[in-house]
Motif scaffolding. Structure first.
Motif, PDB file in Angstrom:
ATOM      1  N   GLN A  80       0.800  -1.235   0.000  1.00 49.39           N
ATOM      2  CA  GLN A  80       0.000   0.000   0.000  1.00 49.39           C
ATOM      3  C   GLN A  80       0.832   1.285   0.000  1.00 49.39           C
ATOM      4  OE1 GLN A  80      -3.214  -0.392  -0.757  1.00 49.39           O
ATOM      5  NE2 GLN A  80      -2.609  -2.540  -0.757  1.00 49.39           N
ATOM      6  N   THR A  81       2.146   1.200  -0.235  1.00 53.43           N
ATOM      7  CA  THR A  81       2.976   2.395  -0.358  1.00 53.43           C
ATOM      8  C   THR A  81       2.606   3.099  -1.657  1.00 53.43           C
ATOM      9  OG1 THR A  81       4.805   1.333   0.800  1.00 53.43           O
ATOM     10  CG2 THR A  81       5.341   3.274  -0.521  1.00 53.43           C
ATOM     11  N   PRO A  82       2.142   4.377  -1.605  1.00 49.15           N
ATOM     12  CA  PRO A  82       1.800   5.085  -2.836  1.00 49.15           C
ATOM     13  C   PRO A  82       3.061   5.416  -3.633  1.00 49.15           C
ATOM     14  CG  PRO A  82       1.447   6.501  -0.915  1.00 49.15           C
ATOM     15  CD  PRO A  82       1.907   5.176  -0.411  1.00 49.15           C
ATOM     16  N   VAL A  83       3.007   5.169  -4.948  1.00 46.85           N
ATOM     17  CA  VAL A  83       4.190   5.407  -5.777  1.00 46.85           C
ATOM     18  C   VAL A  83       3.919   6.284  -6.996  1.00 46.85           C
ATOM     19  CG1 VAL A  83       5.412   3.315  -5.047  1.00 46.85           C
ATOM     20  CG2 VAL A  83       3.846   3.218  -7.011  1.00 46.85           C
ATOM     21  N   ALA A  84       2.665   6.466  -7.378  1.00 45.38           N
ATOM     22  CA  ALA A  84       2.388   7.258  -8.585  1.00 45.38           C
ATOM     23  C   ALA A  84       0.907   7.605  -8.650  1.00 45.38           C
ATOM     24  CB  ALA A  84       2.792   6.483  -9.843  1.00 45.38           C
ATOM     25  N   THR A  85       0.588   8.494  -9.571  1.00 49.42           N
ATOM     26  CA  THR A  85      -0.786   8.820  -9.895  1.00 49.42           C
ATOM     27  C   THR A  85      -0.940   8.699 -11.406  1.00 49.42           C
ATOM     28  OG1 THR A  85      -0.922  10.382  -8.056  1.00 49.42           O
ATOM     29  CG2 THR A  85      -2.570  10.605  -9.789  1.00 49.42           C
ATOM     30  N   ILE A  86      -1.990   8.046 -11.844  1.00 51.35           N
ATOM     31  CA  ILE A  86      -2.287   7.939 -13.270  1.00 51.35           C
ATOM     32  C   ILE A  86      -3.557   8.745 -13.527  1.00 51.35           C
ATOM     33  CG2 ILE A  86      -2.981   6.389 -15.131  1.00 51.35           C
ATOM     34  CD1 ILE A  86      -1.183   4.258 -13.931  1.00 51.35           C
ATOM     35  N   THR A  87      -3.504   9.636 -14.518  1.00 49.61           N
ATOM     36  CA  THR A  87      -4.603  10.546 -14.808  1.00 49.61           C
ATOM     37  C   THR A  87      -4.918  10.533 -16.293  1.00 49.61           C
ATOM     38  OG1 THR A  87      -3.843  11.988 -13.013  1.00 49.61           O
ATOM     39  CG2 THR A  87      -5.363  12.957 -14.607  1.00 49.61           C
ATOM     40  N   LEU A  88      -6.199  10.423 -16.639  1.00 51.75           N
ATOM     41  CA  LEU A  88      -6.610  10.528 -18.038  1.00 51.75           C
ATOM     42  C   LEU A  88      -6.278  11.913 -18.567  1.00 51.75           C
ATOM     43  CD1 LEU A  88     -10.165   8.895 -18.241  1.00 51.75           C
ATOM     44  CD2 LEU A  88      -8.093   8.134 -19.390  1.00 51.75           C
ATOM     45  N   ILE A  89      -5.832  11.969 -19.806  1.00 51.59           N
ATOM     46  CA  ILE A  89      -5.575  13.246 -20.468  1.00 51.59           C
ATOM     47  C   ILE A  89      -6.742  13.488 -21.401  1.00 51.59           C
ATOM     48  CG2 ILE A  89      -4.067  14.509 -22.038  1.00 51.59           C
ATOM     49  CD1 ILE A  89      -1.757  12.756 -20.997  1.00 51.59           C
ATOM     50  N   ASP A  90      -7.524  14.524 -21.115  1.00 51.86           N
ATOM     51  CA  ASP A  90      -8.698  14.827 -21.922  1.00 51.86           C
ATOM     52  C   ASP A  90      -8.321  15.696 -23.108  1.00 51.86           C
ATOM     53  OD1 ASP A  90     -10.655  13.513 -20.367  1.00 51.86           O
ATOM     54  OD2 ASP A  90     -10.601  15.144 -18.917  1.00 51.86           O
ATOM     55  N   PRO A  91      -8.561  15.202 -24.330  1.00 53.35           N
ATOM     56  CA  PRO A  91      -8.349  16.048 -25.502  1.00 53.35           C
ATOM     57  C   PRO A  91      -9.320  17.224 -25.467  1.00 53.35           C
ATOM     58  CG  PRO A  91      -8.674  13.751 -26.145  1.00 53.35           C
ATOM     59  CD  PRO A  91      -9.020  13.864 -24.696  1.00 53.35           C
ATOM     60  N   GLN A  92      -8.919  18.299 -26.060  1.00 52.04           N
ATOM     61  CA  GLN A  92      -9.764  19.485 -26.112  1.00 52.04           C
ATOM     62  C   GLN A  92     -10.545  19.485 -27.422  1.00 52.04           C
ATOM     63  OE1 GLN A  92      -9.994  21.687 -23.488  1.00 52.04           O
ATOM     64  NE2 GLN A  92      -8.781  20.080 -22.533  1.00 52.04           N
TER      65      GLN A  92
ATOM     66  N   GLU B  97     -21.403  35.577 -38.879  1.00 51.29           N
ATOM     67  CA  GLU B  97     -21.511  34.806 -40.118  1.00 51.29           C
ATOM     68  C   GLU B  97     -20.842  33.441 -39.934  1.00 51.29           C
ATOM     69  OE1 GLU B  97     -19.556  34.941 -44.607  1.00 51.29           O
ATOM     70  OE2 GLU B  97     -18.995  36.449 -43.124  1.00 51.29           O
ATOM     71  N   VAL B  98     -21.528  32.384 -40.353  1.00 46.09           N
ATOM     72  CA  VAL B  98     -20.929  31.052 -40.331  1.00 46.09           C
ATOM     73  C   VAL B  98     -19.814  31.037 -41.374  1.00 46.09           C
ATOM     74  CG1 VAL B  98     -21.298  28.601 -40.766  1.00 46.09           C
ATOM     75  CG2 VAL B  98     -23.010  29.915 -39.515  1.00 46.09           C
ATOM     76  N   ILE B  99     -18.638  30.609 -40.984  1.00 40.60           N
ATOM     77  CA  ILE B  99     -17.473  30.638 -41.863  1.00 40.60           C
ATOM     78  C   ILE B  99     -17.458  29.377 -42.708  1.00 40.60           C
ATOM     79  CG2 ILE B  99     -14.962  30.786 -41.964  1.00 40.60           C
ATOM     80  CD1 ILE B  99     -15.150  32.088 -39.118  1.00 40.60           C
ATOM     81  N   PRO B 100     -17.527  29.531 -44.030  1.00 40.73           N
ATOM     82  CA  PRO B 100     -17.513  28.349 -44.894  1.00 40.73           C
ATOM     83  C   PRO B 100     -16.193  27.602 -44.773  1.00 40.73           C
ATOM     84  CG  PRO B 100     -17.690  30.388 -46.187  1.00 40.73           C
ATOM     85  CD  PRO B 100     -17.587  30.771 -44.749  1.00 40.73           C
ATOM     86  N   GLY B 101     -16.283  26.276 -44.873  1.00 48.32           N
ATOM     87  CA  GLY B 101     -15.081  25.451 -44.873  1.00 48.32           C
ATOM     88  C   GLY B 101     -14.631  25.004 -43.502  1.00 48.32           C
ATOM     89  N   LEU B 102     -15.290  25.437 -42.440  1.00 49.32           N
ATOM     90  CA  LEU B 102     -14.893  25.027 -41.090  1.00 49.32           C
ATOM     91  C   LEU B 102     -15.932  24.075 -40.511  1.00 49.32           C
ATOM     92  CD1 LEU B 102     -13.598  28.333 -39.426  1.00 49.32           C
ATOM     93  CD2 LEU B 102     -12.316  26.577 -40.663  1.00 49.32           C
ATOM     94  N   THR B 103     -15.461  23.191 -39.678  1.00 51.76           N
ATOM     95  CA  THR B 103     -16.317  22.256 -38.956  1.00 51.76           C
ATOM     96  C   THR B 103     -15.819  22.193 -37.521  1.00 51.76           C
ATOM     97  OG1 THR B 103     -16.667  20.902 -40.915  1.00 51.76           O
ATOM     98  CG2 THR B 103     -17.070  19.842 -38.793  1.00 51.76           C
ATOM     99  N   ALA B 104     -16.730  22.192 -36.568  1.00 47.39           N
ATOM    100  CA  ALA B 104     -16.357  22.044 -35.162  1.00 47.39           C
ATOM    101  C   ALA B 104     -16.408  20.566 -34.799  1.00 47.39           C
ATOM    102  CB  ALA B 104     -17.302  22.845 -34.271  1.00 47.39           C
ATOM    103  N   LEU B 105     -15.322  20.066 -34.243  1.00 48.21           N
ATOM    104  CA  LEU B 105     -15.270  18.687 -33.783  1.00 48.21           C
ATOM    105  C   LEU B 105     -15.365  18.674 -32.268  1.00 48.21           C
ATOM    106  CD1 LEU B 105     -12.247  17.348 -35.897  1.00 48.21           C
ATOM    107  CD2 LEU B 105     -14.680  17.173 -36.413  1.00 48.21           C
ATOM    108  N   SER B 106     -16.164  17.788 -31.726  1.00 43.59           N
ATOM    109  CA  SER B 106     -16.206  17.659 -30.274  1.00 43.59           C
ATOM    110  C   SER B 106     -14.960  16.898 -29.830  1.00 43.59           C
ATOM    111  CB  SER B 106     -17.474  16.939 -29.835  1.00 43.59           C
ATOM    112  OG  SER B 106     -17.534  15.671 -30.427  1.00 43.59           O
ATOM    113  N   ALA B 107     -14.647  17.020 -28.565  1.00 43.44           N
ATOM    114  CA  ALA B 107     -13.473  16.324 -28.034  1.00 43.44           C
ATOM    115  C   ALA B 107     -13.693  14.823 -28.140  1.00 43.44           C
ATOM    116  CB  ALA B 107     -13.232  16.722 -26.583  1.00 43.44           C
ATOM    117  N   SER B 108     -12.656  14.117 -28.516  1.00 40.22           N
ATOM    118  CA  SER B 108     -12.744  12.669 -28.616  1.00 40.22           C
ATOM    119  C   SER B 108     -12.565  12.049 -27.233  1.00 40.22           C
ATOM    120  CB  SER B 108     -11.650  12.150 -29.557  1.00 40.22           C
ATOM    121  OG  SER B 108     -10.380  12.463 -29.037  1.00 40.22           O
TER     122      SER B 108
END
Length: 180
Positions: A54-66, A120-131
């Motif tokens: 039970q000796t703590p040695v590290a922390t693992i954390t998810l990296i959330d894409p933006q 104005e909506v800019i033609p040619g762009l698309t918004a992607l949600s975070a994966s």
């Protein structure tokens, strides 16, 4: 040590390194999948890693894409920039990469593909949600690597067991099972 002994050590260490690398990649995938499942079920993002004692040695954390805004139609976006920001278009008729990165980053912060000044909506762009998270960080706690080395040298950690994944439950699996 003579050359023949050194060559043998190199060959053995290479095989051991490859075995450790393969085991590491497999466990890394298992941990990532487990953290994703824990995130979905319990909204858990980090896990404390401990040795069998039970000796703590590290922390693992998810990296959330933006989330990001990306150019989905280069020609349409270039035409819009040429019409609205002509000094940002290069002679070869493309948007200056530095400006495009800055502009898209600003739009990402707004979570929009519309011109922030005109709406104005800019033609040619698309918004992607975070994966879904594709990785995680592992940050050893102060003294954690030394504690792992101590546990390995004292026999508390059995490398054969770690490399084969057999036998006693791993510290990470034990942490997940106990919801820590």
């Amino acid at each position: 040590m003579n050359l023949k002994e050194s060559a043998t050590r190199v060959a053995v260490l290479r095989v051991l390194r490859d075995t450790v690398d393969a085991a590491y990649e497999a466990e890394r995938r298992t941990v990532l999948d487990g953290l994703r499942a824990a995130r979905a079920e319990f909204d858990l993002k980090s896990i404390r890693v401990t040795l069998p004692d039970q000796t703590p040695v590290a922390t693992i954390t998810l990296i959330d894409p933006q989330p990001a805004v990306v150019v989905a139609d280069e020609d349409a976006f270039t035409a819009w920039v040429a019409a609205n920001h002509p000094c940002e278009v290069e002679t070869l008729v493309r948007v200056r990469p530095g400006w495009q990165r800055k502009f898209l980053t600003h739009l990402t912060a707004l979570d929009s593909v519309a011109d922030p000044h005109t709406g104005e909506v800019i033609p040619g762009l698309t918004a992607l949600s975070a994966s879904a998270p594709r990785s995680f960080s592992l940050r050893p706690l102060p003294g954690g690597p030394e504690e792992i080395t101590r546990a390995w040298r004292s026999g508390q950690l059995d490398l054969r067991q770690l490399l084969t994944g057999m036998g006693e439950e791993s510290p990470v699996a034990r942490e997940e099972a106990h919801g820590r």
